[in-house]
Every structure is written in C-alpha cells, then in structure tokens.
Design a protein around this motif. Structure first.
Motif, mmCIF file in Angstrom:
data_model
loop_
_atom_site.group_PDB
_atom_site.id
_atom_site.type_symbol
_atom_site.label_atom_id
_atom_site.label_comp_id
_atom_site.label_asym_id
_atom_site.label_seq_id
_atom_site.Cartn_x
_atom_site.Cartn_y
_atom_site.Cartn_z
ATOM 1 N N THR A 114 0.551 -0.853 -0.305
ATOM 2 C CA THR A 114 -0.109 0.250 -0.048
ATOM 3 C C THR A 114 0.806 1.293 0.106
ATOM 4 O OG1 THR A 114 -1.533 -1.488 0.873
ATOM 5 C CG2 THR A 114 -1.647 1.120 1.156
ATOM 6 N N ALA A 115 1.636 1.070 0.681
ATOM 7 C CA ALA A 115 2.828 2.444 1.052
ATOM 8 C C ALA A 115 3.502 2.832 -0.417
ATOM 9 C CB ALA A 115 4.259 2.196 2.221
ATOM 10 N N GLU A 116 3.383 1.975 -0.885
ATOM 11 C CA GLU A 116 4.637 1.426 -2.344
ATOM 12 C C GLU A 116 4.041 2.196 -3.254
ATOM 13 O OE1 GLU A 116 7.882 1.222 -3.125
ATOM 14 O OE2 GLU A 116 8.146 1.131 -1.206
ATOM 15 N N MET A 117 2.546 2.312 -3.642
ATOM 16 C CA MET A 117 1.549 2.353 -4.143
ATOM 17 C C MET A 117 1.731 3.926 -5.428
ATOM 18 S SD MET A 117 -0.035 0.450 -5.585
ATOM 19 C CE MET A 117 -1.045 -1.318 -5.638
ATOM 20 N N GLU A 118 2.726 4.979 -4.096
ATOM 21 C CA GLU A 118 2.502 6.509 -3.783
ATOM 22 C C GLU A 118 2.980 6.201 -4.801
ATOM 23 O OE1 GLU A 118 2.683 8.136 0.041
ATOM 24 O OE2 GLU A 118 1.893 7.287 1.260
ATOM 25 N N ASP A 119 4.515 5.215 -4.985
ATOM 26 C CA ASP A 119 4.903 5.753 -6.211
ATOM 27 C C ASP A 119 4.899 5.023 -7.488
ATOM 28 O OD1 ASP A 119 7.316 7.596 -3.829
ATOM 29 O OD2 ASP A 119 7.914 5.418 -3.677
ATOM 30 N N LEU A 120 3.767 4.768 -7.217
ATOM 31 C CA LEU A 120 3.770 3.471 -8.738
ATOM 32 C C LEU A 120 3.174 4.838 -9.806
ATOM 33 C CD1 LEU A 120 2.727 1.189 -9.783
ATOM 34 C CD2 LEU A 120 0.381 1.566 -9.364
ATOM 35 N N ASN A 121 3.795 4.466 -11.209
ATOM 36 C CA ASN A 121 4.068 4.895 -12.513
ATOM 37 C C ASN A 121 4.785 6.571 -12.811
ATOM 38 O OD1 ASN A 121 2.777 3.212 -13.629
ATOM 39 N ND2 ASN A 121 0.880 4.039 -12.883
ATOM 40 N N THR A 122 6.033 6.472 -11.031
ATOM 41 C CA THR A 122 6.855 7.635 -11.199
ATOM 42 C C THR A 122 8.087 7.447 -11.306
ATOM 43 O OG1 THR A 122 6.136 8.465 -8.873
ATOM 44 C CG2 THR A 122 8.275 9.426 -9.766
ATOM 45 N N GLY A 123 8.657 7.858 -12.321
ATOM 46 C CA GLY A 123 10.113 7.615 -13.805
ATOM 47 C C GLY A 123 9.531 5.876 -13.876
ATOM 48 N N ASP A 124 9.884 5.391 -13.555
ATOM 49 C CA ASP A 124 10.381 3.713 -14.446
ATOM 50 C C ASP A 124 9.389 3.023 -13.832
ATOM 51 O OD1 ASP A 124 11.016 4.613 -16.978
ATOM 52 O OD2 ASP A 124 13.275 4.307 -16.645
ATOM 53 N N TYR A 125 8.674 3.302 -12.658
ATOM 54 C CA TYR A 125 8.273 2.492 -11.416
ATOM 55 C C TYR A 125 6.870 1.833 -12.037
ATOM 56 C CZ TYR A 125 8.243 0.856 -6.660
ATOM 57 O OH TYR A 125 8.302 -0.220 -4.981
ATOM 58 N N THR A 126 7.232 0.926 -12.720
ATOM 59 C CA THR A 126 5.824 0.478 -13.092
ATOM 60 C C THR A 126 4.923 -0.444 -11.664
ATOM 61 O OG1 THR A 126 7.277 -1.302 -13.618
ATOM 62 C CG2 THR A 126 6.742 0.806 -15.300
ATOM 63 N N PHE A 127 4.472 -0.972 -12.238
ATOM 64 C CA PHE A 127 3.733 -1.805 -11.329
ATOM 65 C C PHE A 127 4.829 -3.142 -11.082
ATOM 66 C CE2 PHE A 127 0.660 -5.722 -9.749
ATOM 67 C CZ PHE A 127 0.529 -4.835 -8.913
ATOM 68 N N ALA A 128 5.190 -3.585 -12.429
ATOM 69 C CA ALA A 128 5.745 -4.843 -11.939
ATOM 70 C C ALA A 128 7.263 -4.830 -11.358
ATOM 71 C CB ALA A 128 6.245 -5.567 -13.816
ATOM 72 N N VAL A 129 7.961 -3.571 -11.608
ATOM 73 C CA VAL A 129 8.755 -3.459 -10.699
ATOM 74 C C VAL A 129 7.989 -3.397 -8.673
ATOM 75 C CG1 VAL A 129 10.698 -1.547 -10.253
ATOM 76 C CG2 VAL A 129 9.770 -1.742 -12.672
ATOM 77 N N LEU A 130 7.570 -2.568 -8.898
ATOM 78 C CA LEU A 130 6.953 -2.653 -7.643
ATOM 79 C C LEU A 130 6.843 -3.820 -7.203
ATOM 80 C CD1 LEU A 130 4.176 -0.238 -6.397
ATOM 81 C CD2 LEU A 130 3.841 -2.376 -6.137
ATOM 82 N N LEU A 131 6.235 -4.666 -7.686
ATOM 83 C CA LEU A 131 6.081 -6.213 -7.218
ATOM 84 C C LEU A 131 7.242 -6.709 -6.890
ATOM 85 C CD1 LEU A 131 3.585 -8.278 -7.181
ATOM 86 C CD2 LEU A 131 4.108 -8.950 -8.646
ATOM 87 N N LYS A 132 8.180 -6.950 -7.667
ATOM 88 C CA LYS A 132 9.753 -7.102 -7.746
ATOM 89 C C LYS A 132 10.284 -7.775 -6.328
ATOM 90 C CE LYS A 132 13.509 -8.390 -10.215
ATOM 91 N NZ LYS A 132 14.355 -8.356 -11.552
ATOM 92 N N TYR A 133 10.227 -5.733 -6.406
ATOM 93 C CA TYR A 133 10.475 -4.740 -4.929
ATOM 94 C C TYR A 133 10.297 -5.862 -3.810
ATOM 95 C CZ TYR A 133 11.477 -1.814 -0.991
ATOM 96 O OH TYR A 133 12.008 -0.943 -0.097
ATOM 97 N N THR A 134 8.637 -5.600 -3.488
ATOM 98 C CA THR A 134 7.982 -6.235 -2.934
ATOM 99 C C THR A 134 8.068 -7.908 -2.867
ATOM 100 O OG1 THR A 134 6.089 -4.700 -2.796
ATOM 101 C CG2 THR A 134 5.662 -6.600 -1.600
ATOM 102 N N LEU A 135 7.952 -8.985 -3.575
ATOM 103 C CA LEU A 135 8.715 -9.502 -3.131
ATOM 104 C C LEU A 135 10.074 -10.108 -2.895
ATOM 105 C CD1 LEU A 135 6.818 -11.456 -6.349
ATOM 106 C CD2 LEU A 135 6.505 -11.436 -4.117
ATOM 107 N N LEU A 136 10.948 -9.172 -3.447
ATOM 108 C CA LEU A 136 12.620 -9.510 -3.217
ATOM 109 C C LEU A 136 12.797 -8.640 -1.401
ATOM 110 C CD1 LEU A 136 14.384 -8.092 -5.904
ATOM 111 C CD2 LEU A 136 14.306 -10.545 -4.885
#
Length: 358
Positions: free
Chosen positions: A33-55
């Motif tokens: 939920t917190a990471e959603m704030e940066d979603l679509n900022t620069g190259d921070y797509t949902f796929a990158v967000l999901l990868k960051y969360t899993l790692l």
C-alpha cells in the motif's frame, strides 16, 4: 524426555508459523500500500513494484522473526497452560523450570539456525530490492546537504549524489602527500561500475605539483580501482543490508584508515547476540504462561506478547544508540539492555515461585 521435547517443539513451531504468516501478511499488505504512492513515477511500474515487494519479504521475515516467536509462544504454550497440560507434565516428574529450559534451548537453536541462514541471504536480496527501486525512481540513496565524505589512504573523497554503490555523480577527489600538502584535485561528473570496471565520464584533473598548475579534461576513462566498494558499503548500507562478514570487513577497513568504528562494532555485537536476545524475549514471556496467568484468554496473551515485544524493541534500540553517543564500549552497549531484561525476567519468575509455582 525425547517425546516431551518433540511435543513442545511441535506446539511451539505451530504457534510460531501461524504468527509469522499473520504478521507477514499484514506487513506485506502495508508495504504494498505504501509503495503505491510511487507507482508510475519514472520507471517504477507495477511489475517493478511487485518485484521490489517480493524481494523485500525475506527482510520482513527477519525483522518479524523474534516477535512471531514471542506471540507464537504466548498462543501455543499459553493454550497448553490453560488446558493444564503443564500440570500433567509436572505430575510426570518434569518441573516447570525444566520445561522452561527445554523451551529456551529450542528457541536458541531455532534462532541460531534462522539468523545464520538469513545472514547469508537477506542482505543480498535487500540490496537488490533497493537498487531496483532506486534505479527505477532515479532516487539517491544518501540525502545529505554536502554529500558524503570518505578518507581512503592519502585521498579525501566527496560524493554529492549516491544512487547505488555502482552509480555515483559529482565526485571530487583530493589527493595529499604525507605532509598533507594538496597534490591534485579530480572531479568526475558520473561514475558507474560495469563489468568489473569503473567507467568515469566528464573527468577534470588539476595537478598542483607543477608550476604552472595543469588542468586536463577527459570525456571518459576506465579504471579497475577507482573507489573501494567497501568504502561505499560503510556509508550507504543500513544494518539489515550488511551480513556479519560485511560488518567485520567494514571494521577492518575503518581501523586501517584510523576512522571511528564504534557504530560498526555495535552492529557487529547486535548481530552476534541476536539469538541470545530472542531467548531473553521468550524468557520474559514465561511467567505469563504459568500460575495465575495461565487462565488468560488468547486475546490477553496476544496483548501481553505485543507489549513485551514493544518494550523490548524500544529499550534495546534506544539504549545502544544512547550508549554510542555517550561513548560506551560497543560490546557493553549492546549487552547491558539484555542483562536488564534477564534480571526483570528472573524477578518475575521468582515472584511466580513465591506464589507456589514449582
């Protein structure tokens, strides 16, 4: 005793795994939920967000581990106490003290195995997660008005922008001789670590050894040893991004360059004593599982477990930081809060004994 050991371990692990799953689910949901704030900022797509969360999940497991053990103990062992199972164990000739020692021994070995495994895996995964996010957001790792300063042998290095330990911008290197006379000044617009080499772009070198002063400009340069990565690790990586081996190397590096190593030594002792700290936290919970407290509801046990965890976390975080400021030796700095809680736990246990617990 072997059957009892296995039975206690089974009940203990059941409560621990259940607590960890619940806590990790809450933590992951809040992080996502917190990471959603940066979603679509620069190259921070949902796929990158999901990868960051899993790692980032292994780091969350590492952070939640002692508290999941604590709450798991309060739930599973508390249920055993409420069902009079410990009374039955006592009637079989095993005292409460022996039962507690079995639980604490199991906690210690579980903690040692867990922290050994996590020390090898979590730092690398977390570094990778943060690097992915920072690159996608073009975000600096270090936020300081004057950048960061390093001393490396006879060089003083200032880095204005640190995006990762392989992506640096606006670097100034001041080289001195052994009489501390400035020999040269070197400014690099950008440095990136690629395929084992540092690629430097926009290099300006000024030499003060010759008269007149000479200045050279280079569009790009390649160097194998530009900045020691160990130097960057000391500053840009948080404690959970460092393995025990990394911390030892950092201490050696700081000693070689005659720099303050008190923070790294504190991190070293915190990591080394983590299994003991986990055992102490569980020991604090033991008096609340026996005697007049054994009839408490599951809800009360969870609240008591959370309160013990919060008090333990706040105290063991604040006191070492305060000790570092005061200048207490790092080992005692980390050890003293643990000793304090051992005394508190022992007093609570003795109080239970005085109430008739055998």
């Amino acid at each position: 005793m072997g059957i009892l050991n296995l039975y206690l371990l089974k009940r203990f692990m059941y409560g621990f795994i259940l607590s960890l799953v619940v806590l990790l689910s809450i933590e992951t949901f809040l992080s996502l939920t917190a990471e959603m704030e940066d979603l679509n900022t620069g190259d921070y797509t949902f796929a990158v967000l999901l990868k960051y969360t899993l790692l980032s999940i292994p780091r969350s497991i590492q952070d939640l581990f002692p508290y999941a053990l604590l709450i798991g103990a309060m739930l599973s062992l508390g249920a055993m106490a409420a069902d009079m199972e410990f009374v039955a164990i006592q009637s079989a000739g095993v005292s409460v003290t022996q039962t507690i020692l079995i639980i604490l021994t199991q906690t210690f070995f579980i903690s040692v195995i867990f922290y050994l495994v996590s020390d090898f895996s979590v730092p690398q995964l977390n570094k990778k997660a943060e690097s992915i996010k920072n690159i996608a957001l073009n975000k600096k790792v270090v936020h300081k008005a004057n950048g960061v300063w390093f001393k490396d042998k006879n060089k003083f290095i200032n880095i204005d922008e640190v995006y990762s330990n392989s992506n640096l911008k606006n670097i100034s290197i001041y080289k001195y001789d052994y009489s501390l006379k400035l020999q040269s000044l070197r400014h690099i617009d950008e440095a990136s670590f690629e395929n084992g080499n540092w690629i430097l772009r926009g290099v300006k070198e000024t030499s003060f050894k010759t008269k007149p002063i000479q200045t050279r400009h280079y569009h790009s340069q390649k160097e194998v040893e530009f900045i020691d990565p160990q130097l960057l690790d000391v500053t840009i990586h948080k404690p959970h991004n460092l393995s025990l081996g990394d911390v030892i190397k950092n201490i050696e590096y700081l000693n070689q360059n005659k720099l303050d190593d008190s923070i790294q030594k504190r991190i070293f002792w915190e990591k080394l004593l983590k299994p003991f700290s986990t055992v102490i936290m569980i020991f604090l919970a033991m008096p609340f599982l026996f005697g007049k407290y054994r009839t408490n509801t599951q809800g009360k046990r969870i609240v008591v477990g959370l309160l013990i965890g919060i008090v333990f976390f706040v105290t063991t975080t604040m006191l070492p930081n305060l000790g570092t400021v005061i200048g207490i030796f790092p080992f005692f700095n980390v050890l003293l809060p643990n000793i304090l809680f051992v005394i508190i736990g022992y007093k609570l246990y003795k109080h239970q004994l005085e109430l008739g617990l055998q």
